[in-house]
Write an enzyme that holds these catalytic residues in place. Structure first.
Site, short mmCIF file in Angstrom:
data_model
loop_
_atom_site.label_atom_id
_atom_site.label_comp_id
_atom_site.label_asym_id
_atom_site.label_seq_id
_atom_site.Cartn_x
_atom_site.Cartn_y
_atom_site.Cartn_z
NE ARG A 95 97.88 -18.60 90.94
CZ ARG A 95 97.26 -19.43 90.10
NH1 ARG A 95 97.94 -20.38 89.51
NH2 ARG A 95 95.97 -19.34 89.89
CG PHE A 140 97.28 -27.69 87.17
CD1 PHE A 140 97.21 -26.51 87.90
CD2 PHE A 140 96.09 -28.27 86.77
CE1 PHE A 140 95.99 -25.93 88.21
CE2 PHE A 140 94.87 -27.70 87.07
CZ PHE A 140 94.82 -26.53 87.80
CG ASP A 163 98.98 -27.89 80.92
OD1 ASP A 163 98.63 -26.76 80.49
OD2 ASP A 163 98.30 -28.53 81.74
CE1 TYR A 174 90.59 -21.50 83.59
CE2 TYR A 174 89.55 -22.96 81.98
CZ TYR A 174 90.27 -22.77 83.15
OH TYR A 174 90.68 -23.87 83.86
CE LYS A 175 94.31 -21.50 84.19
NZ LYS A 175 95.01 -22.78 84.29
C1 LIG Z 1 94.28 -23.92 84.57
C2 LIG Z 1 95.02 -25.16 84.22
C3 LIG Z 1 94.36 -26.24 83.67
C4 LIG Z 1 92.88 -26.19 83.52
O1 LIG Z 1 92.29 -27.38 83.16
P1 LIG Z 1 90.74 -27.40 82.78
O2 LIG Z 1 90.49 -28.81 82.52
O3 LIG Z 1 90.58 -26.55 81.56
O4 LIG Z 1 89.99 -26.87 83.95
C5 LIG Z 1 95.11 -27.33 83.27
N1 LIG Z 1 96.45 -27.35 83.43
C6 LIG Z 1 97.12 -26.31 83.99
C7 LIG Z 1 98.60 -26.36 84.12
C8 LIG Z 1 96.41 -25.20 84.41
O5 LIG Z 1 97.06 -24.18 84.95
#
Ligand SMILES: *Cc1c(COP(=O)(O)O)cnc(C)c1O
Length: 414
Positions: A373, A128, A199, A224-225
């Protein structure tokens, strides 16, 4: 799984689903098929009520006394305790707060300090982007005393050289949903003398996570997911207890001090992960997150994962059976052992197809270059939703309903 031949047969699967009633805990608009809980989980009733109460009664009436009266000061650790069983963690190993990106910065910096003679952060090319950006930013801040080494997924093990301090990986890939073998990679990292940092943004609340059994060192993840904490919900940082004594945060804030209200000019870190807290916690967001986490934890990750596998298997099976003629292919692993709670599809006009489907009440998202997705959050997605989504997708593809200029114009958020 035998694939249903009709919508009624798909509905019959919901009648047998032990988690079916859980959907009532969420406020989902009628008629909407929501397959984007991997981007933003929906609002649950208890979070709506709780936030309203915190606003009107706690903030509105009791004001600053609420830090004590309503336990605001302990809210981050209460959320940590609710989250612990979903991560195979101990409550006192989790710090809740800040964003995943900021928590990553804190833990990557801590990892480099735990392995001071090793400069490299090893990660994979498909990570990511925030993981890559944060690692690069930290390396540049350290002015050459750290470096980021990015290799293809298949090359990770060979790249575990003697100068690698930490292996940083996303457990479930955000594009394809492919899941790493966390235990095996952790073992390989340790054999090479490196730490491992997971992560868990696409894992927490969706797949079995057992940080203790994995013998992981560090982890971060998103609120938030699949945890349904609300837009911009605080993230979590996890540190194995064996590293607590040597743990240092690069963001030494007053609320990570051993005694913040002594207002001591000299910094002394709080015990354990409490030192990762930096500033004043966002109480409204934490209140919503606590309700989201409690709800997911109440189902237990075992039954959730079982249903998630059934939902993703059904979706992939129906796509293969019914949509192959339209040139759609599956980008996610077919083996559920290697797949998170999402199925991604490939289509050259992916963005417009996703938008055409949103117009028909089937919400997913698009990730470049060509990925549609779809996330299947087992807490509220029904088997009949899967049927309806595949039917709508078939319709959009057969009629070329996606072939409109307005559907091809990219929005800021895709
Ligand atoms: C959604 C997501 C994030 C989100 O990071 P924020 O700093 O909370 O916006 C980080 N890493 C991964 C792999 C994600 O899917």
């Amino acid at each position: 799984m035998r694939l249903p031949e009709s919508r009624a047969e798909a509905s019959a699967l919901d009648a047998l689903d032990p988690l079916a009633r859980m959907r009532d805990a969420f406020l989902l608009p009628d008629g909407l098929v929501y397959l984007d809980g991997n981007s933003l989980g929906p609002l649950c009733r208890t979070a709506r009520d709780r936030v309203a109460r915190v606003v009107s009664e706690e903030w509105g009436r009791d004001l600053v006394r609420s830090w004590t009266l309503h336990g605001w000061i302990d809210l981050p650790s209460r959320v940590a305790a609710a989250l612990a069983p979903l991560l195979g963690a101990r409550a006192d190993e989790i710090a809740v707060g800040d964003s995943t990106s900021v928590d990553l910065f804190k833990l990557l910096s801590a990892a480099l300090r735990l392995r001071p003679d090793r400069p490299a952060i090893l990660t994979e090319e498909g990570s990511f982007p925030t993981d890559l950006y944060v690692a690069e930013g930290l390396a540049s801040l350290l002015g050459g005393r750290a470096e980021v080494r990015t290799v293809p997924r298949q090359g990770l093990r060979e790249a575990l050289a003697a100068d690698v301090a930490v292996l940083l990986l996303t457990h479930v890939d955000f594009r394809t949903g492919e899941m790493h073998d966390a235990r095996a990679l952790g073992e390989a990292a340790h054999a090479a003398g490196a730490l491992v940092l997971w992560d868990l943004s696409h894992s927490a609340g969706a797949v079995e996570v057992d940080l203790g059994a994995w013998e992981a060192d560090l982890a971060v993840g998103c609120g938030y997911k699949y945890l349904n904490g609300g837009p911009g919900a605080p993230a979590f940082a996890w540190v194995a207890r064996r590293h607590h004594a040597a743990l240092r945060s690069p963001l030494q804030g007053w609320l990570g001090h051993a005694d913040p209200f002594a207002f001591d000019p000299a910094y002394a870190p709080a015990l354990g992960v409490a030192r990762l807290q930096c500033g004043t916690p966002p109480i409204l967001s934490l209140a919503a997150l606590e309700e989201g986490v409690r709800l997911v934890a109440s189902a237990g990750i075992g039954p959730l994962r079982e249903k998630s596998v059934a939902l993703t298997d059904l979706f992939a099976g129906l796509v293969e059976r019914d949509l192959a003629v339209h040139g759609v292919t599956i980008a996610s692993p077919r083996d559920p052992e290697r797949r998170g709670s999402q199925v991604s599809l490939r289509h050259p006009e992916g963005y417009a197809v996703v938008q055409a489907l949103v117009e028909r009440g089937v919400v997913g998202d698009f990730r470049p270059p060509d990925l549609l997705r779809y996330g299947f959050a087992p807490a509220y997605v029904r088997f009949v939703d899967v049927w309806d989504a595949v039917a709508a997708l078939g319709d959009v593809l057969a009629s070329r309903a996606w072939d409109r200029p307005d559907l091809k114009r990219r929005a800021k958020v895709t």
